[in-house]
Design a protein around this motif. Structure first.
Motif, PDB file in Angstrom:
ATOM      1  N   VAL A 177      -0.981   3.061  -3.610  1.00 31.63           N
ATOM      2  CA  VAL A 177       0.406   3.094  -3.135  1.00 31.63           C
ATOM      3  C   VAL A 177       1.209   3.991  -4.066  1.00 31.63           C
ATOM      4  CG1 VAL A 177       2.462   1.720  -2.640  1.00 31.63           C
ATOM      5  CG2 VAL A 177       0.185   0.746  -2.227  1.00 31.63           C
ATOM      6  N   ALA A 178       1.784   5.051  -3.522  1.00 26.44           N
ATOM      7  CA  ALA A 178       2.677   5.936  -4.275  1.00 26.44           C
ATOM      8  C   ALA A 178       4.101   5.447  -4.053  1.00 26.44           C
ATOM      9  CB  ALA A 178       2.525   7.372  -3.795  1.00 26.44           C
ATOM     10  N   ALA A 179       4.760   5.008  -5.123  1.00 29.59           N
ATOM     11  CA  ALA A 179       6.062   4.361  -4.976  1.00 29.59           C
ATOM     12  C   ALA A 179       7.103   4.975  -5.898  1.00 29.59           C
ATOM     13  CB  ALA A 179       5.941   2.862  -5.268  1.00 29.59           C
ATOM     14  N   ALA A 180       8.305   5.142  -5.378  1.00 28.57           N
ATOM     15  CA  ALA A 180       9.420   5.636  -6.171  1.00 28.57           C
ATOM     16  C   ALA A 180       9.674   4.692  -7.346  1.00 28.57           C
ATOM     17  CB  ALA A 180      10.672   5.735  -5.300  1.00 28.57           C
ATOM     18  N   SER A 181      10.096   5.261  -8.477  1.00 24.57           N
ATOM     19  CA  SER A 181      10.245   4.483  -9.707  1.00 24.57           C
ATOM     20  C   SER A 181      11.299   3.395  -9.619  1.00 24.57           C
ATOM     21  CB  SER A 181      10.582   5.416 -10.874  1.00 24.57           C
ATOM     22  OG  SER A 181       9.478   6.222 -11.199  1.00 24.57           O
ATOM     23  N   ASP A 182      12.278   3.541  -8.749  1.00 24.60           N
ATOM     24  CA  ASP A 182      13.303   2.507  -8.639  1.00 24.60           C
ATOM     25  C   ASP A 182      12.745   1.196  -8.101  1.00 24.60           C
ATOM     26  OD1 ASP A 182      13.017   3.735  -6.036  1.00 24.60           O
ATOM     27  OD2 ASP A 182      14.851   2.704  -5.428  1.00 24.60           O
ATOM     28  N   LEU A 183      11.535   1.244  -7.541  1.00 21.36           N
ATOM     29  CA  LEU A 183      10.910   0.057  -6.961  1.00 21.36           C
ATOM     30  C   LEU A 183      10.119  -0.759  -7.966  1.00 21.36           C
ATOM     31  CD1 LEU A 183       9.542   1.677  -3.675  1.00 21.36           C
ATOM     32  CD2 LEU A 183      11.598   0.269  -3.921  1.00 21.36           C
ATOM     33  N   LYS A 184      10.031  -0.279  -9.209  1.00 20.06           N
ATOM     34  CA  LYS A 184       9.113  -0.845 -10.198  1.00 20.06           C
ATOM     35  C   LYS A 184       9.125  -2.375 -10.225  1.00 20.06           C
ATOM     36  CE  LYS A 184       6.645  -1.676 -13.849  1.00 20.06           C
ATOM     37  NZ  LYS A 184       5.197  -1.787 -13.719  1.00 20.06           N
ATOM     38  N   PHE A 185      10.257  -2.972 -10.468  1.00 19.30           N
ATOM     39  CA  PHE A 185      10.290  -4.424 -10.655  1.00 19.30           C
ATOM     40  C   PHE A 185      10.158  -5.166  -9.328  1.00 19.30           C
ATOM     41  CE2 PHE A 185      12.865  -2.753 -14.284  1.00 19.30           C
ATOM     42  CZ  PHE A 185      11.877  -2.929 -15.238  1.00 19.30           C
ATOM     43  N   ALA A 186      10.808  -4.676  -8.287  1.00 18.36           N
ATOM     44  CA  ALA A 186      10.729  -5.342  -6.987  1.00 18.36           C
ATOM     45  C   ALA A 186       9.318  -5.275  -6.412  1.00 18.36           C
ATOM     46  CB  ALA A 186      11.729  -4.706  -6.015  1.00 18.36           C
ATOM     47  N   LEU A 187       8.712  -4.092  -6.448  1.00 12.80           N
ATOM     48  CA  LEU A 187       7.397  -3.927  -5.818  1.00 12.80           C
ATOM     49  C   LEU A 187       6.301  -4.622  -6.626  1.00 12.80           C
ATOM     50  CD1 LEU A 187       6.081  -2.723  -3.332  1.00 12.80           C
ATOM     51  CD2 LEU A 187       5.704  -0.607  -4.627  1.00 12.80           C
ATOM     52  N   ASP A 188       6.427  -4.638  -7.940  1.00 12.28           N
ATOM     53  CA  ASP A 188       5.471  -5.411  -8.742  1.00 12.28           C
ATOM     54  C   ASP A 188       5.470  -6.869  -8.298  1.00 12.28           C
ATOM     55  OD1 ASP A 188       4.617  -3.286 -10.282  1.00 12.28           O
ATOM     56  OD2 ASP A 188       5.569  -3.962 -12.130  1.00 12.28           O
ATOM     57  N   GLU A 189       6.653  -7.429  -8.100  1.00 13.83           N
ATOM     58  CA  GLU A 189       6.754  -8.832  -7.696  1.00 13.83           C
ATOM     59  C   GLU A 189       6.171  -9.042  -6.301  1.00 13.83           C
ATOM     60  OE1 GLU A 189      10.395 -11.858  -6.789  1.00 13.83           O
ATOM     61  OE2 GLU A 189      10.378 -10.935  -8.780  1.00 13.83           O
ATOM     62  N   ILE A 190       6.472  -8.112  -5.390  1.00 12.60           N
ATOM     63  CA  ILE A 190       5.938  -8.215  -4.027  1.00 12.60           C
ATOM     64  C   ILE A 190       4.419  -8.156  -4.039  1.00 12.60           C
ATOM     65  CG2 ILE A 190       5.759  -6.984  -1.825  1.00 12.60           C
ATOM     66  CD1 ILE A 190       8.734  -6.163  -2.265  1.00 12.60           C
ATOM     67  N   ALA A 191       3.858  -7.223  -4.801  1.00  8.68           N
ATOM     68  CA  ALA A 191       2.401  -7.058  -4.834  1.00  8.68           C
ATOM     69  C   ALA A 191       1.711  -8.259  -5.464  1.00  8.68           C
ATOM     70  CB  ALA A 191       2.037  -5.778  -5.579  1.00  8.68           C
ATOM     71  N   LEU A 192       2.310  -8.834  -6.500  1.00  6.95           N
ATOM     72  CA  LEU A 192       1.725 -10.014  -7.137  1.00  6.95           C
ATOM     73  C   LEU A 192       1.703 -11.201  -6.175  1.00  6.95           C
ATOM     74  CD1 LEU A 192       3.240  -9.813 -10.733  1.00  6.95           C
ATOM     75  CD2 LEU A 192       0.815  -9.663 -10.125  1.00  6.95           C
ATOM     76  N   ALA A 193       2.806 -11.395  -5.468  1.00  3.84           N
ATOM     77  CA  ALA A 193       2.862 -12.497  -4.498  1.00  3.84           C
ATOM     78  C   ALA A 193       1.861 -12.263  -3.363  1.00  3.84           C
ATOM     79  CB  ALA A 193       4.272 -12.633  -3.947  1.00  3.84           C
ATOM     80  N   TYR A 194       1.742 -11.026  -2.932  1.00  2.00           N
ATOM     81  CA  TYR A 194       0.803 -10.680  -1.851  1.00  2.00           C
ATOM     82  C   TYR A 194      -0.635 -10.964  -2.296  1.00  2.00           C
ATOM     83  CZ  TYR A 194      -1.542  -7.787   1.679  1.00  2.00           C
ATOM     84  OH  TYR A 194      -2.346  -7.315   2.704  1.00  2.00           O
ATOM     85  N   ALA A 195      -0.974 -10.581  -3.522  1.00  2.00           N
ATOM     86  CA  ALA A 195      -2.324 -10.823  -4.032  1.00  2.00           C
ATOM     87  C   ALA A 195      -2.595 -12.318  -4.151  1.00  2.00           C
ATOM     88  CB  ALA A 195      -2.501 -10.135  -5.378  1.00  2.00           C
ATOM     89  N   ARG A 196      -1.596 -13.061  -4.610  1.00  2.00           N
ATOM     90  CA  ARG A 196      -1.750 -14.508  -4.747  1.00  2.00           C
ATOM     91  C   ARG A 196      -1.978 -15.170  -3.388  1.00  2.00           C
ATOM     92  NH1 ARG A 196       3.202 -15.784  -6.487  1.00  2.00           N
ATOM     93  NH2 ARG A 196       3.826 -16.244  -4.351  1.00  2.00           N
TER      94      ARG A 196
END
Length: 254
Positions: free
Chosen positions: A25-44
């Protein structure tokens, strides 16, 4: 390096890569904290992982055009997605997922008062009171372009142009400002939701009228696999949208 700077640098670093084969996933840097949280919840919740890479949207646009092995592109500027779609690099023109905002941030002890807005910044800069000012590089970072527009419209660009510290992306611009390597900076509101940022200074939202809207669009890269498609659908669902909203993004359709 002081402990808080080490923590901040770690927070902005590329996410650790899951096992080979997880969709990139290529993601804009402004997404760092939000997308990290989304991906962690998705993996869980699903047991499925994705490989998150953060950077400037313009650089990702070029890399995808050159065949970089990403399967999802989340851009901070929809024009990059629309251009890649027109070139046949994406499945389609994608979907608008968020509207971003800028903040004026000043670290503790800075002479810049974010509460006085861009006009106050311009007056201080004309008086020689701002030695260094951080923004993302306008050449390829959407938040850098928005910052330049806001500075130009407020009259702050001319006195600050020779004092700019340019980040490769908006996260690096935030690092410059938060660390005190610049007297202040303009960067993504979403990044202030990390305590490693908000606890280090003061900030104020920049009026939306100060720059063109930061319309953020995402799309599947042509040939994306089913795991990428599943995560892409998740990004449009209520849980992911709620996380984007919690990190300061305006949501399309609301």
């Amino acid at each position: 390096m002081p402990r808080f700077l080490a923590a901040l640098a770690s927070a902005f670093a590329l996410a650790a890569l899951p096992a080979a084969g997880a969709p990139g996933v290529a993601a804009a840097s402004d997404l760092k904290f939000a997308l990290d949280e989304i991906a962690l919840a998705y993996a869980r919740d699903t047991g499925a992982a994705v490989r998150l890479s953060y950077g400037s949207s313009g650089n990702f646009r070029r890399q995808i055009a050159e065949g970089a092995p990403f399967e999802i592109f989340l851009s901070a500027d929809e024009t990059y997605v629309l251009a890649l779609a027109k070139e046949g690099r994406l499945e389609d023109a994608g979907t608008l997922y968020a509207i971003g905002r800028l903040v004026l941030f000043a670290p503790a002890g800075s002479p810049v008062d974010p509460g006085k807005g861009l006009e106050g910044l311009a007056a201080l800069a004309r008086a020689g009171g701002v030695a260094r000012f951080a923004i993302a590089n306008p050449a390829h970072a959407p938040y850098g372009r928005a910052a330049k527009q806001a500075l130009e419209r407020s009259g702050a660009w001319a006195p600050l142009e020779g004092r700019l510290v340019l980040g490769e992306n908006v996260s690096q611009a935030a690092q410059f400002a938060v660390s005190g390597n610049a007297a202040a900076g303009l960067f993504a509101y979403s990044l202030t939701f990390s305590p490693s940022v908000s606890a280090r200074g003061r900030f104020a939202l920049v009026p939306e009228s100060a720059h063109e809207p930061l319309r953020q669009r995402m799309a599947l890269v042509k040939g994306a696999g089913e795991e990428a498609r599943a995560f892409y659908r998740h990004l449009q669902g209520p849980a992911a949208r709620a996380t984007f909203a919690r990190f300061g993004f305006a949501l399309p359709g609301r």
